[in-house]
Write a protein that holds these residues in place. Structure first.
Motif, PDB file in Angstrom:
ATOM      1  N   UNK A 250      50.896  87.186  15.425  1.00  0.00           N
ATOM      2  CA  UNK A 250      50.018  86.329  16.225  1.00  0.00           C
ATOM      3  C   UNK A 250      50.472  84.873  16.227  1.00  0.00           C
ATOM      4  N   UNK A 251      51.711  84.623  15.800  1.00  0.00           N
ATOM      5  CA  UNK A 251      52.274  83.277  15.891  1.00  0.00           C
ATOM      6  C   UNK A 251      52.543  82.941  17.353  1.00  0.00           C
ATOM      7  N   UNK A 252      52.311  81.686  17.727  1.00  0.00           N
ATOM      8  CA  UNK A 252      52.558  81.244  19.094  1.00  0.00           C
ATOM      9  C   UNK A 252      54.040  81.329  19.421  1.00  0.00           C
ATOM     10  N   UNK A 253      54.364  81.717  20.647  1.00  0.00           N
ATOM     11  CA  UNK A 253      55.750  81.746  21.102  1.00  0.00           C
ATOM     12  C   UNK A 253      55.899  80.835  22.323  1.00  0.00           C
ATOM     13  N   UNK A 254      57.093  80.316  22.524  1.00  0.00           N
ATOM     14  CA  UNK A 254      57.376  79.438  23.653  1.00  0.00           C
ATOM     15  C   UNK A 254      58.162  80.147  24.750  1.00  0.00           C
ATOM     16  N   UNK A 255      58.818  81.255  24.362  1.00  0.00           N
ATOM     17  CA  UNK A 255      59.578  82.053  25.317  1.00  0.00           C
ATOM     18  C   UNK A 255      59.106  83.497  25.214  1.00  0.00           C
ATOM     19  N   UNK A 256      58.711  84.084  26.317  1.00  0.00           N
ATOM     20  CA  UNK A 256      58.205  85.453  26.311  1.00  0.00           C
ATOM     21  C   UNK A 256      59.350  86.443  26.170  1.00  0.00           C
ATOM     22  N   UNK A 257      59.053  87.556  25.546  1.00  0.00           N
ATOM     23  CA  UNK A 257      60.033  88.619  25.372  1.00  0.00           C
ATOM     24  C   UNK A 257      59.343  89.878  24.926  1.00  0.00           C
ATOM     25  N   UNK A 258      60.144  90.854  24.507  1.00  0.00           N
ATOM     26  CA  UNK A 258      59.581  92.117  24.042  1.00  0.00           C
ATOM     27  C   UNK A 258      58.622  91.863  22.883  1.00  0.00           C
ATOM     28  N   UNK A 259      57.421  92.392  22.992  1.00  0.00           N
ATOM     29  CA  UNK A 259      56.443  92.227  21.926  1.00  0.00           C
ATOM     30  C   UNK A 259      55.600  90.973  22.048  1.00  0.00           C
ATOM     31  N   UNK A 260      55.666  90.270  23.181  1.00  0.00           N
ATOM     32  CA  UNK A 260      54.818  89.100  23.383  1.00  0.00           C
ATOM     33  C   UNK A 260      53.438  89.538  23.872  1.00  0.00           C
ATOM     34  N   UNK A 261      52.419  89.065  23.182  1.00  0.00           N
ATOM     35  CA  UNK A 261      51.031  89.336  23.541  1.00  0.00           C
ATOM     36  C   UNK A 261      50.487  88.175  24.366  1.00  0.00           C
ATOM     37  N   UNK A 262      49.921  88.468  25.517  1.00  0.00           N
ATOM     38  CA  UNK A 262      49.118  87.495  26.247  1.00  0.00           C
ATOM     39  C   UNK A 262      47.661  87.845  26.005  1.00  0.00           C
ATOM     40  N   UNK A 263      46.944  86.941  25.352  1.00  0.00           N
ATOM     41  CA  UNK A 263      45.537  87.173  25.027  1.00  0.00           C
ATOM     42  C   UNK A 263      44.674  86.151  25.753  1.00  0.00           C
ATOM     43  N   UNK A 264      43.602  86.635  26.374  1.00  0.00           N
ATOM     44  CA  UNK A 264      42.690  85.780  27.123  1.00  0.00           C
ATOM     45  C   UNK A 264      41.280  85.873  26.560  1.00  0.00           C
ATOM     46  N   UNK A 277      47.348  91.817  27.263  1.00  0.00           N
ATOM     47  CA  UNK A 277      48.431  92.717  27.657  1.00  0.00           C
ATOM     48  C   UNK A 277      49.665  92.381  26.825  1.00  0.00           C
ATOM     49  N   UNK A 278      50.530  93.357  26.646  1.00  0.00           N
ATOM     50  CA  UNK A 278      51.821  93.154  25.978  1.00  0.00           C
ATOM     51  C   UNK A 278      52.893  93.055  27.042  1.00  0.00           C
ATOM     52  N   UNK A 279      53.663  91.974  26.994  1.00  0.00           N
ATOM     53  CA  UNK A 279      54.755  91.778  27.948  1.00  0.00           C
ATOM     54  C   UNK A 279      56.033  92.371  27.355  1.00  0.00           C
ATOM     55  N   UNK A 280      56.601  93.339  28.013  1.00  0.00           N
ATOM     56  CA  UNK A 280      57.841  93.933  27.529  1.00  0.00           C
ATOM     57  C   UNK A 280      57.599  94.912  26.399  1.00  0.00           C
ATOM     58  N   UNK A 281      58.593  95.720  26.165  1.00  0.00           N
ATOM     59  CA  UNK A 281      58.520  96.728  25.090  1.00  0.00           C
ATOM     60  C   UNK A 281      59.616  96.446  24.075  1.00  0.00           C
ATOM     61  N   UNK A 282      59.284  96.726  22.809  1.00  0.00           N
ATOM     62  CA  UNK A 282      60.262  96.510  21.739  1.00  0.00           C
ATOM     63  C   UNK A 282      61.146  97.745  21.611  1.00  0.00           C
TER      64      UNK A 282
END
Length: 282
Positions: A250-264, A277-282
């Motif tokens: 749950x650490x903030x990321x600056x670049x999206x990639x596999x395993x990035x969570x977008x939480x609203x 939603x999860x952006x990309x698959x690991x």
């Protein structure tokens, strides 16, 4: 299906079942069940000999001014949905039994509870982890199932179970949505017909971000603007957060990639809704 209110009776039942080698699965809920809950119960039925669900509106996870008293409750409806979904036992304790006079012991997961809902609802996750720990000690399940809509909650429970050597398998289950895409939630009952349509801005925001991501946009700042632009089309919507995180830490990321969570988390009127939603698959 059997209803158990007594903590001691529930523990005795589970002890006897475990001694007979029977596998117990558990679906903790606060009631006002919907088909998202039912999907967890049906999977629990497939995985075990005994399915237990709890119905308990937990006072310790509600902050000052939150909706504890107004939280929807309908035990007769809940019993019907649970029985149809294959539940064997509903555990429905009283708050006075779960938190008797003089109660002063709490479970606190630290880092994972700081961002997202933890930032805007201080003390919420301490209440969640405390009640889930207590329920695990009472029901004594082999498996517990949680929905991925409450993604942070799922991560926090997994951390607690691992850190405290509870020996329970935690399964996260996919978000269940209405036909128009709104994530199922007991709090959807608060929405007026107009607000119910306005609430679709969360799913539209997730879809817009996924489309942008799949088109090659990886900059979180740009993706966040895409989400906020979609939500801002609804004048009554107030954004609590729109965060991009590593789905494990749950650490903030600056670049999206596999395993990035977008939480609203967005308020529609007075109703606070979450989705992810999860952006990309690991």
């Amino acid at each position: 299906m059997r209803i158990i209110e007594s903590i001691q009776e529930m523990q005795a039942f589970s002890n006897a079942a475990r001694s007979e080698g029977r596998r117990i699965s558990f679906v903790p809920t606060m009631g006002y069940l919907h088909q998202g809950h039912a999907s967890l119960m049906r999977e629990a039925r497939r995985l075990s000999d005994i399915v237990v669900t709890s119905i308990f509106v937990n006072p310790t996870q509600f902050g000052a001014g939150e909706d504890f008293d107004a939280y929807p409750r309908d035990m007769e409806r809940d019993k019907s949905i649970a029985e149809a979904s294959g539940v064997d036992i509903i555990f429905a304790p009283k708050a006075s039994a779960m938190y008797p006079r003089g109660y002063e012991t709490y479970v606190d997961v630290e880092r994972l509870t700081l961002p997202l809902c933890g930032a805007s609802r201080p003390g919420h996750f301490r209440g969640v982890t405390t009640v889930v720990c207590k329920l695990f000690n009472i029901v004594m399940p082999h498996i517990a199932l949680f929905g991925e809509k409450d993604f942070q909650q799922l991560a926090v429970i997994r951390r607690m179970v691992e850190d405290l050597n509870m020996g329970i398998e935690i399964l996260g289950m996919p978000i269940v949505r209405e036909e128009d895409g709104l994530a199922m939630s007991s709090r959807n009952a608060y929405l007026s017909p107009v607000q119910r349509q306005e609430a679709l801005c969360l799913k539209r925001a997730l879809d817009a971000v996924r489309t942008s991501y799949m088109s090659g946009e990886l900059r979180v700042a740009a993706l966040r603007e895409t989400a906020l632009a979609e939500i801002s089309k609804v004048s009554s919507a107030v954004v609590d957060y729109a965060e991009f995180c590593d789905k494990h830490t749950l650490d903030e990321v600056l670049t999206a990639g596999a395993g990035t969570l977008l939480a609203l988390a967005v308020r529609i009127g007075t109703t606070r809704l979450i989705d992810n939603t999860i952006l990309g698959e690991e």
